[in-house]
Design a protein around this motif. Structure first.
Motif, mmCIF file in Angstrom:
data_model
loop_
_atom_site.group_PDB
_atom_site.id
_atom_site.type_symbol
_atom_site.label_atom_id
_atom_site.label_comp_id
_atom_site.label_asym_id
_atom_site.label_seq_id
_atom_site.Cartn_x
_atom_site.Cartn_y
_atom_site.Cartn_z
ATOM 1 N N GLU A 27 -1.482 9.514 -6.548
ATOM 2 C CA GLU A 27 -1.862 10.290 -5.377
ATOM 3 C C GLU A 27 -0.967 10.037 -4.171
ATOM 4 O OE1 GLU A 27 -4.097 12.723 -5.290
ATOM 5 O OE2 GLU A 27 -4.288 12.368 -7.450
ATOM 6 N N LEU A 28 -0.148 8.996 -4.201
ATOM 7 C CA LEU A 28 0.800 8.792 -3.104
ATOM 8 C C LEU A 28 1.812 9.923 -3.024
ATOM 9 C CD1 LEU A 28 1.888 5.042 -2.842
ATOM 10 C CD2 LEU A 28 0.527 6.381 -1.231
ATOM 11 N N GLU A 29 2.141 10.519 -4.166
ATOM 12 C CA GLU A 29 3.182 11.544 -4.182
ATOM 13 C C GLU A 29 2.764 12.827 -3.459
ATOM 14 O OE1 GLU A 29 4.741 11.949 -8.108
ATOM 15 O OE2 GLU A 29 5.406 9.859 -8.206
ATOM 16 N N PRO A 30 1.591 13.428 -3.759
ATOM 17 C CA PRO A 30 1.193 14.597 -2.965
ATOM 18 C C PRO A 30 0.975 14.266 -1.496
ATOM 19 C CG PRO A 30 -0.549 13.961 -4.516
ATOM 20 C CD PRO A 30 0.676 13.197 -4.890
ATOM 21 N N LEU A 31 0.535 13.036 -1.197
ATOM 22 C CA LEU A 31 0.394 12.628 0.199
ATOM 23 C C LEU A 31 1.763 12.579 0.875
ATOM 24 C CD1 LEU A 31 -1.301 11.632 2.577
ATOM 25 C CD2 LEU A 31 -1.192 9.319 1.603
ATOM 26 N N ALA A 32 2.764 12.067 0.167
ATOM 27 C CA ALA A 32 4.119 12.025 0.718
ATOM 28 C C ALA A 32 4.635 13.434 0.994
ATOM 29 C CB ALA A 32 5.049 11.296 -0.247
ATOM 30 N N GLY A 43 -12.449 3.249 8.453
ATOM 31 C CA GLY A 43 -11.783 3.782 7.279
ATOM 32 C C GLY A 43 -10.357 4.207 7.569
ATOM 33 N N ALA A 44 -10.120 4.749 8.763
ATOM 34 C CA ALA A 44 -8.769 5.179 9.125
ATOM 35 C C ALA A 44 -7.818 3.990 9.223
ATOM 36 C CB ALA A 44 -8.804 5.937 10.448
ATOM 37 N N THR A 45 -8.311 2.872 9.756
ATOM 38 C CA THR A 45 -7.437 1.699 9.865
ATOM 39 C C THR A 45 -7.038 1.181 8.489
ATOM 40 O OG1 THR A 45 -9.271 0.096 9.935
ATOM 41 C CG2 THR A 45 -8.540 1.024 12.038
ATOM 42 N N LEU A 46 -7.938 1.319 7.510
ATOM 43 C CA LEU A 46 -7.643 0.837 6.162
ATOM 44 C C LEU A 46 -6.824 1.844 5.360
ATOM 45 C CD1 LEU A 46 -11.121 -0.738 5.394
ATOM 46 C CD2 LEU A 46 -9.012 -1.944 5.980
ATOM 47 N N ALA A 47 -6.932 3.128 5.719
ATOM 48 C CA ALA A 47 -6.152 4.158 5.018
ATOM 49 C C ALA A 47 -4.739 4.276 5.575
ATOM 50 C CB ALA A 47 -6.866 5.507 5.130
ATOM 51 N N TYR A 48 -4.507 3.824 6.795
ATOM 52 C CA TYR A 48 -3.177 3.997 7.384
ATOM 53 C C TYR A 48 -2.061 3.352 6.567
ATOM 54 C CZ TYR A 48 0.780 3.966 10.518
ATOM 55 O OH TYR A 48 2.038 4.126 11.033
ATOM 56 N N PRO A 49 -2.260 2.163 5.969
ATOM 57 C CA PRO A 49 -1.182 1.626 5.123
ATOM 58 C C PRO A 49 -0.802 2.556 3.968
ATOM 59 C CG PRO A 49 -2.736 -0.110 5.666
ATOM 60 C CD PRO A 49 -3.349 1.180 6.148
ATOM 61 N N LEU A 50 -1.775 3.301 3.430
ATOM 62 C CA LEU A 50 -1.450 4.278 2.391
ATOM 63 C C LEU A 50 -0.559 5.386 2.944
ATOM 64 C CD1 LEU A 50 -4.781 4.880 0.433
ATOM 65 C CD2 LEU A 50 -2.764 3.642 -0.341
ATOM 66 N N SER A 81 2.850 4.011 3.534
ATOM 67 C CA SER A 81 3.533 3.779 2.264
ATOM 68 C C SER A 81 4.020 5.089 1.653
ATOM 69 C CB SER A 81 2.597 3.062 1.291
ATOM 70 O OG SER A 81 2.230 1.786 1.775
ATOM 71 N N ALA A 82 3.220 6.151 1.784
ATOM 72 C CA ALA A 82 3.637 7.451 1.250
ATOM 73 C C ALA A 82 4.894 7.941 1.955
ATOM 74 C CB ALA A 82 2.503 8.463 1.405
ATOM 75 N N ALA A 83 4.957 7.771 3.268
ATOM 76 C CA ALA A 83 6.160 8.173 4.006
ATOM 77 C C ALA A 83 7.344 7.309 3.594
ATOM 78 C CB ALA A 83 5.907 8.058 5.506
ATOM 79 N N ALA A 84 7.120 6.012 3.400
ATOM 80 C CA ALA A 84 8.203 5.098 3.013
ATOM 81 C C ALA A 84 8.753 5.436 1.638
ATOM 82 C CB ALA A 84 7.698 3.661 3.038
ATOM 83 N N LEU A 85 7.915 6.007 0.790
ATOM 84 C CA LEU A 85 8.363 6.406 -0.544
ATOM 85 C C LEU A 85 9.516 7.404 -0.453
ATOM 86 C CD1 LEU A 85 7.781 6.219 -3.600
ATOM 87 C CD2 LEU A 85 6.111 8.054 -3.290
ATOM 88 N N LEU A 86 9.492 8.246 0.577
ATOM 89 C CA LEU A 86 10.556 9.225 0.780
ATOM 90 C C LEU A 86 11.706 8.690 1.620
ATOM 91 C CD1 LEU A 86 8.285 12.302 1.524
ATOM 92 C CD2 LEU A 86 9.855 12.119 -0.410
ATOM 93 N N THR A 87 11.403 7.753 2.496
ATOM 94 C CA THR A 87 12.377 7.357 3.510
ATOM 95 C C THR A 87 13.031 6.012 3.246
ATOM 96 O OG1 THR A 87 11.098 8.598 5.142
ATOM 97 C CG2 THR A 87 12.674 7.011 6.004
#
Length: 359
Positions: A36-41, A317-324, A327-333
């Motif tokens: 699911e990181l990929e569609p988020l990215a 929940g937002a504070t815990l989801a932010y690393p995801l 990480s999704a942005a870092a996957l591309l960058t």
């Protein structure tokens, strides 16, 4: 608000989306698929309109207000619920997990007094934007005047204009906030109010009966309204209205918006009636397992990024989801592919020749 309607561009871009998919496909050939990181990215790349999305100065904005509906004693666990002023103080003094999680994730915590009934102790991270000391009882009259609703939306716009960074997480707190948000969502979506309120399993039958009677009376009083801002004024709260303004401006800047909780969902519903493309810029989080929130998320055909079974303050929940998200942005960058740093946009979007490889 009309300016923001015209300035919020849709994120759809077939050329960029295909380039993002191709980039992730090349990554997966050597690193394996990342689910699911990929569609988020891809979503993040489309929001920022780039093959190399980056986040800076992430903001968490918690909007606090009380609701006149609480005088009817319908709010869940209202007898044991701490006051909104106490919650604000606890947030600002790091007495709640939300504050600590925000700090360790590098998210700047902003607490906004939109309409807390009691005085709130000044603090460097407290934004005093009080419209009134709580809304009126929407069972007997409109919660806000239209002027108050517009003033709160404008205040939210000003806050969003002033906040640094390119990502903002929005959450609302306050006595009666959940019930007010449920009425706004029901009024705009047509979903039954019972499905959005959903009395808790430990609520005594007489309390549940009172809750539904008050909710249905309130809905009957304001049920003829169709305009989103009129529904907001009749049934909503100052915290919901300010989040509407924040979301409109954030989307107009192509910033990512993290939606956490029922009040934030109600704000997004209103904002989407003003500018439908605002939802393109949103991802969803949750800090509690209330079934009404599940129903609210379904109105946007959405699921939370994380399901942790928490029962915590909205925004956690937002504070815990932010690393995801990061990480999704870092996957591309950040994930290297050879020595070529690659372009930030597909060649077709820049007018240049197609490169042999994209980073």
């Amino acid at each position: 608000m009309s300016a923001n309607r015209s300035l919020i561009s849709p994120t759809s871009n077939s050329l960029l989306e295909q380039a993002l998919r191709d980039k992730l496909k090349r990554r997966s050939e050597t690193t394996g698929k990342l689910g699911e990181l990929e569609p988020l990215a891809i979503r993040i790349g489309l929001i920022q309109n780039t093959l190399k999305p980056r986040f800076d100065a992430p903001q968490l904005a918690v909007f606090a207000s009380d609701h006149g509906l609480a005088v009817d004693g319908v709010c869940a666990n209202s007898a044991n619920q701490p006051s909104t002023a106490w919650l604000v103080h606890s947030l600002l003094t790091s007495q709640l997990p939300l504050s600590v999680f925000a700090r360790i994730q590098g998210m700047a915590l902003n607490v906004v007094d939109c309409g807390v009934a009691e005085p709130v102790v000044p603090h460097p991270r407290l934004m005093a934007r009080k419209i009134a000391h709580g809304t009126r009882n929407l069972r007997v009259t409109a919660a806000m005047s239209l002027d108050q609703a517009h003033a709160a939306i404008r205040a939210g716009m000003e806050i969003a204009d002033a906040l640094p960074g390119n990502v903002v997480a929005c959450a609302g707190i306050g006595i009666g906030s959940h019930e007010s948000a449920a009425l706004v969502l029901s009024g705009l979506s047509g979903d039954p109010i019972r499905e959005l309120v959903v009395p808790g399993p430990h609520m005594p039958p007489e309390a549940e009966s009172l809750l539904m009677r008050v909710m249905q009376t309130a809905q009957g009083r304001h049920g003829q309204l169709n305009d989103a801002v009129e529904v907001l004024a009749a049934c909503g709260g100052f915290e919901i209205a300010m989040m509407v303004g924040v979301m409109l401006v954030a989307a107009s800047k192509r910033h990512l918006i993290m939606i956490d909780g029922m009040p934030a969902c109600a704000a997004l519903m209103v904002a989407s009636r003003i500018a439908p493309t605002v939802t393109d810029y949103c991802v969803f989080c949750r800090s509690h397992s209330h079934p009404g929130l599940t129903q609210a998320l379904s109105l946007f055909q959405a699921m939370a990024l994380l399901e942790l079974g928490m029962e915590s303050t909205d925004g956690t929940g937002a504070t815990l989801a932010y690393p995801l998200v990061r990480s999704a942005a870092a996957l591309l960058t950040e994930v290297a592919e050879g020595e070529d740093p690659g372009p930030s946009l597909p060649a077709e979007m820049t007018g240049g020749a197609a490169p042999s490889r994209l980073a």
